[in-house]
Scaffold this active site. Structure first.
Site, PDB file in Angstrom:
ATOM      1  N   ASP A 191     -76.859  35.892   1.837  1.00 53.18           N
ATOM      2  CA  ASP A 191     -75.882  36.871   2.293  1.00 53.18           C
ATOM      3  C   ASP A 191     -74.751  36.962   1.267  1.00 53.18           C
ATOM      4  O   ASP A 191     -74.980  36.765   0.071  1.00 53.18           O
ATOM      5  CB  ASP A 191     -75.357  36.460   3.677  1.00 53.18           C
ATOM      6  CG  ASP A 191     -75.016  37.644   4.553  1.00 53.18           C
ATOM      7  OD1 ASP A 191     -74.015  38.323   4.244  1.00 53.18           O
ATOM      8  OD2 ASP A 191     -75.734  37.912   5.530  1.00 53.18           O
ATOM      9  N   HIS A 228     -69.065  38.832   5.567  1.00 50.91           N
ATOM     10  CA  HIS A 228     -70.306  39.083   6.321  1.00 50.91           C
ATOM     11  C   HIS A 228     -71.131  37.807   6.463  1.00 50.91           C
ATOM     12  O   HIS A 228     -71.597  37.465   7.560  1.00 50.91           O
ATOM     13  CB  HIS A 228     -71.103  40.178   5.608  1.00 50.91           C
ATOM     14  CG  HIS A 228     -72.332  40.633   6.323  1.00 50.91           C
ATOM     15  ND1 HIS A 228     -73.558  40.024   6.156  1.00 50.91           N
ATOM     16  CD2 HIS A 228     -72.545  41.640   7.206  1.00 50.91           C
ATOM     17  CE1 HIS A 228     -74.467  40.637   6.896  1.00 50.91           C
ATOM     18  NE2 HIS A 228     -73.878  41.636   7.543  1.00 50.91           N
ATOM     19  N   SER A 384     -77.443  43.032  11.772  1.00 55.52           N
ATOM     20  CA  SER A 384     -77.049  41.830  11.013  1.00 55.52           C
ATOM     21  C   SER A 384     -76.652  40.698  11.946  1.00 55.52           C
ATOM     22  O   SER A 384     -76.833  39.521  11.615  1.00 55.52           O
ATOM     23  CB  SER A 384     -75.856  42.141  10.101  1.00 55.52           C
ATOM     24  OG  SER A 384     -76.258  42.617   8.853  1.00 55.52           O
TER      25      SER A 384
END
Length: 667
Positions: A191, A228, A384
């Site tokens: 990620d 994220h 996600s």
């Protein structure tokens, strides 16, 4: 007409080309022919021709002195099988000849025959002219799949179970399995990185930063400018019992972080493949990818197929946030679990992608997790956020059953998922909402070598007392049956039964209206091992499956005359089929398949009202074959008889929605 067991491969050609390459291919003399069509065997994805071509062999390109900086592109080069070292030497020689401004190595992708390069467009023909280059493809963009981000809660919180944690039954699984929380399992998160946070233990965390090309051994440090990756990692592994913030699904796992996204949230398929190799090297049991993008990448397909089949690594990816049927990769790769997003009321999120590759669903709306400032929390939504819930559940299952294979864990999550929408797998929820406790219970029901597991998944309607079901053997003995059903209840029960017997499943409704749709949305599915033997809902007063089990049909050679076949060793299968006289026969279709080669016979043939079919074919008795008939109206047909080597193996005039029969010595 005779059929023998023959293996064939469907070739699907997909040409990935650009106008500049097409012009080169059409004007250059064809001196070095390259193979144009290729096939990948990958469950759901077939890819053919890559960008390949032929050119005159040269390692120099025309240079204009006054030319501005040339546009570059990312490509994936595939070398000829067995020639990886020579291919790498040729590429390195080309880099020295042309300079890194023209050709630059991005990833060597250890363990594969692929290389990731950054080149100028006028270098395409020089790449293809190398003796040991097989072909190349344009690399494809990948990005994080977060739909929206909420406001950061800039304070510490008292510990709470996020709604997603409860929805996947994580704590219930902890309590039932010795407080198992993923100990001994490594989860790799590729990620935007991980920012150290008070609510996640990073003392044992290892990492690879593909942007800075550093790790914990050479001066690198954990970082996540985007946030994220930190949010995703928190859903998997936030601390439990520290009176702080949230709880992760599997807080005792070891994390390995691979930073693949730059500050713009953009990277390439070649980078994802390189990150997967880093996960493999770190000993990952599970990989989470809350990312994706359009466009097929052969290097991604090859890499994840290898990790699943050869290394037993479970890869999980976000299905996408298009809200429609767009195909996102790597989620659409057959060896990767594609995850859709649900809301707290279990309805599908409006943004969640809907397609045939969706396998499971998990919480993805208003998911609270870690912010990247070291102490705060923030709610995101997107597929996600759904993907790490499934990755966390897979880690819990691996921790509880260390010897379980990737295939067994994946099957357990599929078969025990809470079914939503239409019965069975659908484009919205896949098999349903992942359930950690139910999957662990399923893995805990181990059968002996002489037994097979049968599973009944049932959702009752509002009048459960009218419903009953039973599985009986060929001696009409009941081996498994319903007990104590409640209204509008969702249950899954399983039992080990002997393999060498033949079984039939039957379900009845005393009122005669099935379990859907007048008084609820009930449905039933029956699995024998991993094979779906029956599914239905609107079956009136009752329905019966076809026969299943190792003792049905087929049979070995007893040394006597083979009266049902001929001297070529084949046996005869005869089908007698009469279409229904109810004006819905056109909704009936049937086919038969060789389970080994996937070759189809009577391919998807449709019936007509009152039509009579009587056909025979000869098959290798050592094979395993599946006959399937479907009727979308639920009316079955007036007659359906299968005779194998002179013995009736199906005689079922009362089937409704579906009739299956598996036979042959190889089953």
């Amino acid at each position: 007409m005779k059929f023998t067991r023959a293996c064939f491969t469907m070739m699907v050609a997909m040409t990935l080309s650009t106008s500049s390459f097409a012009a080169t291919h059409n004007t250059k003399e064809n001196k070095h022919e390259k193979k144009q069509e290729r096939t990948l065997n990958n469950d759901d994805v077939h890819v053919g021709s890559l960008r390949s071509g032929t050119t005159t062999k040269t390692h120099t390109a025309a240079k204009d002195a006054g030319k501005k900086e040339e546009e570059t592109e990312r490509i994936i080069v595939r070398c000829k099988p067995g020639a990886e070292k020579l291919c790498l030497e040729e590429i390195n020689d080309l880099i020295k000849s042309e300079g890194e401004s023209k050709v630059k190595m991005v990833h060597t992708l250890d363990g594969t025959d692929f290389f990731s390069l950054k080149i100028t467009k006028d270098e395409e023909e020089n790449i293809m002219a190398l003796d040991d280059v097989f072909d190349f493809e344009m690399d494809v963009v990948r990005h994080p799949l977060v739909h929206s981000r909420g406001e950061v809660i800039s304070r510490r919180l008292a510990e709470q179970d996020p709604w997603g944690f409860d929805k996947v039954n994580a704590r219930e699984m902890w309590n039932a399995y010795g407080n198992n929380r993923g100990s001994g399992v490594t989860v790799c998160v590729m990620d935007s990185g991980l920012e150290p946070h008070v609510d996640i233990d990073t003392s044992a965390t290892t990492f690879d930063d593909l942007i800075t090309e550093k790790d914990e051994t050479n001066g690198g440090s954990l970082t996540d400018p985007d946030g994220h990756g930190t949010h995703v990692a928190g859903t998997i592994a936030a601390k439990a019992g520290n009176n702080e913030g949230i709880v992760g699904v599997a807080p005792n796992v070891k994390l390995h972080i691979v930073r693949v996204f730059n500050d713009n949230g953009v990277w390439y398929g070649g980078d994802i493949a390189a990150a997967a190799v880093k996960c493999e090297e770190a000993g990952a049991d599970v990989i989470n990818m809350s990312l994706g993008g359009g466009g097929v990448s052969e290097v991604e397909i090859s890499t994840f197929n290898r990790l699943y089949a050869e290394k037993g690594i479970i890869s999980v990816a976000a299905a996408g946030n298009s809200g429609n049927g767009n195909i996102e990769y790597p989620a659409a790769i057959g060896s990767v679990i594609s995850v859709a997003a649900i809301k707290q009321n279990e309805n599908l999120a409006g943004f969640s992608t809907r397609n045939q590759f969706v396998e499971l669903a998990a919480p993805g709306v208003n998911v609270l997790s870690l912010a990247n400032d070291g102490e705060s929390y923030v709610a995101f939504q997107g597929t996600s956020m759904a993907s790490p819930h499934v990755a966390g559940v897979a880690a819990l299952l691996k921790g509880a059953y260390p010897s379980a294979t990737a295939e067994e864990i994946r099957h357990a999550m599929r078969i025990t998922a809470k079914d939503k929408s239409t019965a069975g797998r659908d484009a919205l929820y896949g098999f349903g909402i992942v359930n950690a406790k139910a999957a662990a219970d399923y893995l805990g029901t181990s059968c002996s070598n002489n037994e097979e597991k049968v599973v009944v998944r049932l959702v009752t309607d509002g009048y459960a007392e009218e419903t009953s079901w039973a599985i009986t053997n060929s001696n009409e003995q009941t081996v498994f049956e319903s007990t104590g059903l409640a209204n509008s209840e969702s249950i899954m029960v399983s039992k080990c039964i002997p393999k060498n017997a033949c079984y039939t499943f039957a379900i009845g409704d005393a009122y005669g209206d099935g379990i859907c749709c007048s008084y609820g949305n009930g449905r039933v599915e029956v699995f024998y091992g991993s094979s779906l033997e029956f599914e239905g809902a609107e079956y009136g007063g009752g329905a019966t499956s076809g026969e299943f089990g190792g003792g049905c049909g087929g049979g070995g050679d007893d040394g006597g005359d083979d009266e049902g076949g001929d001297d070529n060793g084949l046996k005869t299968l005869t089908l007698e089929f009469v279409g229904g006289s109810n004006a819905f026969a056109e909704r009936t279709r049937f086919w038969m398949r060789d389970q080994d080669t996937k070759e189809k016979f009577w391919n998807d043939k449709r019936m007509q009202d009152g039509e009579v079919i009587s056909e025979s074919i000869e098959l290798d008795p050592a094979g395993c074959y599946l006959f399937l008939a479907r009727n979308n109206a639920g009316n079955g047909s007036d007659k359906l008889v299968l005779t194998w080597d002179g013995v009736k193996i199906s005689n079922n005039p009362n089937w409704t929605n579906r009739h299956r029969k598996k036979f042959g010595d190889g089953c």
